[in-house]
Design a protein around this motif. Structure first.
Motif, short mmCIF file in Angstrom:
data_model
loop_
_atom_site.label_atom_id
_atom_site.label_comp_id
_atom_site.label_asym_id
_atom_site.label_seq_id
_atom_site.Cartn_x
_atom_site.Cartn_y
_atom_site.Cartn_z
N GLY A 116 3.54 4.94 2.07
CA GLY A 116 3.19 4.64 3.44
C GLY A 116 2.92 5.89 4.24
N ILE A 129 -1.82 7.18 4.81
CA ILE A 129 -1.91 6.52 3.52
C ILE A 129 -3.11 7.10 2.77
CG2 ILE A 129 -2.45 4.31 2.39
CD1 ILE A 129 -0.84 2.96 4.63
N PHE A 136 -1.59 1.25 10.21
CA PHE A 136 -0.30 1.35 9.52
C PHE A 136 0.46 2.51 10.16
CE2 PHE A 136 -1.06 -1.59 6.06
CZ PHE A 136 -2.44 -1.70 6.07
#
Lengths: 112, 114
Positions: free
Chosen positions: B3, B26, B104
């Protein structure tokens, strides 16, 4: 620029009940509306998003509705569970703005 | 896939100092955005980098700056720190345009200015 208002700031529901969080936006050109969930001490995570060419989207117990005319969108959580307790953020953006504008967040507490 | 990572996780600085925060996206993600999160203010957009270019900047003073390297890693710098800069700084990566696709988030860097 875009302005996103989110209500309520706090929401408590009994386990099994439904929860609704509402957001309004100002830029009529906005076309992408994501919702992020942030559990205590953790990073925000996308839970659902909707684009302006649809009025509703569902994913199991979560749904989002969009009213472009009124410039508001809502998050609906059904059959709430304790693990749904978190801060939920709505956001809006347009292709030209090139940045997400977030609402101020809703602290949802699901009471067992 | 690993991540988004951010370093350091915690920082304590005094007024007037400067600080540099790092974000590793990422693998394969070319867009990195930075946000400031404070209680009651939600997430405030700082800037976005894509392929080493700043594509957009939020409404923050020039003391806040950033850059992106060829491997997509990004750094954010805050100079002449003020007490009001105390916040959680989050970076987020996305495959393409950050404002139209899922972002993310990293775990954040908690900055405290004394």
């Amino acid at each position: 620029g875009e302005n996103v208002e989110q209500h309520p700031s706090t929401l408590s529901v009994q386990e099994g009940d439904s929860a609704v969080i509402k957001c309004t936006y100002s830029d009529s050109a906005s076309n992408y509306f994501p919702w992020y969930k942030q559990e205590l001490g953790k990073r925000p995570q996308l839970i659902i998003d909707i684009r302006s060419n649809v009025g509703e989207k569902k994913d199991q117990r979560i749904a989002v509705t969009l009213n472009k005319t009124a410039k508001h969108f809502s998050l609906h959580i059904t059959e709430t569970q304790p693990e749904d307790s978190a801060v939920y953020f709505c956001a809006a953006t347009s292709g030209s703005a090139r940045q997400l504008t977030f609402g101020s967040g809703t602290q949802l507490t699901v009471l067992p | 896939k690993a991540g988004v990572t951010q370093t350091p996780r915690y920082l304590i600085k005094t007024r007037g100092q400067q600080v540099t925060l790092s974000c590793s996206p990422i693998s394969g993600h070319r867009s990195v955005s930075w946000y400031q999160q404070t209680p009651g203010q939600g997430l405030q957009f700082l800037f976005e980098y894509f392929s080493e270019t700043q594509r957009n900047k939020g409404n923050f003073p020039g003391r806040f700056s950033g850059r992106q390297f060829s491997n997509s890693r990004s750094e954010m710098n805050v100079s002449t720190l003020e007490l009001g800069d105390s916040a959680l700084y989050l970076c987020a990566s996305s495959l393409r345009d950050s404002h139209q696709n899922e972002q993310f988030f990293g775990p954040g860097t908690r900055l405290t200015v004394l």
